[in-house]
Structures are given as structure tokens and as C-alpha cells.
Scaffold this motif. Sequence first.
Motif, PDB file in Angstrom:
ATOM      1  N   TYR A 166       0.829  -1.203   0.000  1.00 33.03           N
ATOM      2  CA  TYR A 166       0.000   0.000   0.000  1.00 33.03           C
ATOM      3  C   TYR A 166       0.858   1.246   0.000  1.00 33.03           C
ATOM      4  N   CYS A 167       0.245   2.337  -0.435  1.00 31.37           N
ATOM      5  CA  CYS A 167       0.875   3.651  -0.368  1.00 31.37           C
ATOM      6  C   CYS A 167      -0.088   4.590   0.354  1.00 31.37           C
ATOM      7  N   TRP A 168      -0.036   5.881   0.050  1.00 32.18           N
ATOM      8  CA  TRP A 168      -0.835   6.864   0.772  1.00 32.18           C
ATOM      9  C   TRP A 168      -2.329   6.743   0.544  1.00 32.18           C
ATOM     10  N   SER A 169      -2.754   6.823  -0.723  1.00 37.58           N
ATOM     11  CA  SER A 169      -4.168   7.036  -1.017  1.00 37.58           C
ATOM     12  C   SER A 169      -4.485   6.621  -2.437  1.00 37.58           C
ATOM     13  N   PRO A 170      -5.751   6.781  -2.842  1.00 34.99           N
ATOM     14  CA  PRO A 170      -6.080   6.476  -4.241  1.00 34.99           C
ATOM     15  C   PRO A 170      -5.346   7.385  -5.225  1.00 34.99           C
ATOM     16  N   GLY A 171      -4.846   8.515  -4.764  1.00 33.59           N
ATOM     17  CA  GLY A 171      -4.119   9.431  -5.629  1.00 33.59           C
ATOM     18  C   GLY A 171      -2.634   9.147  -5.707  1.00 33.59           C
TER      19      GLY A 171
ATOM     20  N   ARG B 293      -0.498  -8.186  -4.187  1.00 35.11           N
ATOM     21  CA  ARG B 293      -1.693  -7.411  -4.530  1.00 35.11           C
ATOM     22  C   ARG B 293      -1.551  -6.013  -3.947  1.00 35.11           C
ATOM     23  N   GLU B 294      -2.213  -5.064  -4.577  1.00 39.05           N
ATOM     24  CA  GLU B 294      -2.225  -3.686  -4.109  1.00 39.05           C
ATOM     25  C   GLU B 294      -3.485  -3.442  -3.278  1.00 39.05           C
ATOM     26  N   MET B 295      -3.321  -2.801  -2.128  1.00 44.72           N
ATOM     27  CA  MET B 295      -4.474  -2.425  -1.306  1.00 44.72           C
ATOM     28  C   MET B 295      -4.984  -1.081  -1.817  1.00 44.72           C
ATOM     29  N   ILE B 296      -6.090  -1.129  -2.550  1.00 49.81           N
ATOM     30  CA  ILE B 296      -6.640   0.105  -3.101  1.00 49.81           C
ATOM     31  C   ILE B 296      -7.132   0.997  -1.962  1.00 49.81           C
ATOM     32  N   GLY B 297      -6.998   2.276  -2.158  1.00 49.00           N
ATOM     33  CA  GLY B 297      -7.346   3.232  -1.105  1.00 49.00           C
ATOM     34  C   GLY B 297      -6.178   3.558  -0.216  1.00 49.00           C
ATOM     35  N   GLY B 298      -5.195   2.660  -0.156  1.00 51.67           N
ATOM     36  CA  GLY B 298      -3.981   2.891   0.605  1.00 51.67           C
ATOM     37  C   GLY B 298      -4.197   3.154   2.086  1.00 51.67           C
ATOM     38  N   PHE B 299      -3.209   3.795   2.663  1.00 49.48           N
ATOM     39  CA  PHE B 299      -3.235   4.102   4.092  1.00 49.48           C
ATOM     40  C   PHE B 299      -4.413   5.009   4.436  1.00 49.48           C
ATOM     41  N   GLU B 300      -4.742   5.913   3.521  1.00 48.09           N
ATOM     42  CA  GLU B 300      -5.860   6.826   3.787  1.00 48.09           C
ATOM     43  C   GLU B 300      -7.138   6.069   4.130  1.00 48.09           C
ATOM     44  N   TYR B 301      -7.492   5.073   3.339  1.00 49.34           N
ATOM     45  CA  TYR B 301      -8.740   4.362   3.599  1.00 49.34           C
ATOM     46  C   TYR B 301      -8.605   3.400   4.778  1.00 49.34           C
ATOM     47  N   TRP B 302      -7.426   2.891   5.023  1.00 56.75           N
ATOM     48  CA  TRP B 302      -7.206   2.085   6.232  1.00 56.75           C
ATOM     49  C   TRP B 302      -7.549   2.927   7.459  1.00 56.75           C
ATOM     50  N   VAL B 303      -7.035   4.149   7.480  1.00 55.17           N
ATOM     51  CA  VAL B 303      -7.284   5.058   8.607  1.00 55.17           C
ATOM     52  C   VAL B 303      -8.748   5.458   8.660  1.00 55.17           C
TER      53      VAL B 303
END
Length: 139
Positions: free
Chosen positions: A75-80, A99-109
Motif C-alpha cells: 500500500y501507499c498513501w491514497s487512491p491518488g 496485490r495492491e491495497m486500493i485506497g492505501g493508508f488513507e482508507y485504512w485510517v
Amino acid sequence: MIERADYFAAKLAYETDASDVHAALKAGEQIFVIDVRSDEAWAQGRVAGAIHMHYSEIATRAPLEIPLDANVVVYCWSPGCNAGAKGALEFAKIGYGAREMIGGFEYWVREGYPVEDAEGKHHRPIDPLTGIPRVRTRA
């Protein structure tokens, strides 16, 4: 219609989301959650239990630290942010089924899942637009 089914099946083979990762971890599945962001981003907070491995380090570090048949989610920061895709690509180039976690850390939070930083592990408030608030029960 088969083409659509193939497309969505392939998409799910390469992507996951915060709620599925959280549910899998909660169920005890062994997942290597990899944060591919910068050192500064990592220090600001990360998925609790994640491994920090900038995408530029994957080719050299992953073979030494992660079994080739491991369940890897990046994962990275966000969808952007496309660093998650860069990280998944680096894992794929050396043979991992990442696999990539879509939404990244932003959506996790935003969904209220556990995060950690220098102060330890904690939860941030759930964003009602993306997560379902936990119902509190009386003891």
C-alpha cells in the motif's frame, strides 16, 4: 459478458481493499503487509504490523525477508498515489503474487483500523463516509 467476468476476476486477483485485509488479518491469515512509502510517510503512521520497504528496495530486500509464496499486500498513501502499483510491480517482477491495497493508508485510517506510529498502536476516528462506526455495548 465473459470478458467482463474475466476482467473483474483479474482485477480481484491483483487488488484488495482495507476491509478485506483487516478481515483476513483478524481471521489469522498470514499476510505480509508492505508499506512502500517514504521514511517520512512511514514515521507519520502506518498499518499496524506492516513492514516498511520502499518500492525501490523491494528487488534487493524482499527475497531475503519474505518467502516467495507469501501472501503479500502493498500500500501507499491514497487512491491518488501510484507507489502501491510501483511496489506491486516490483514484487511481481521477482516472482511474487503481490496485490495492491486500493485506497492505501488513507482508507485504512478512514475505516478505523489499527495504526501505529512512534507513540504505539491506536485507532483513529472512523470516517462515517467510508467506515461503519462500531456499536458500543454495555458491559
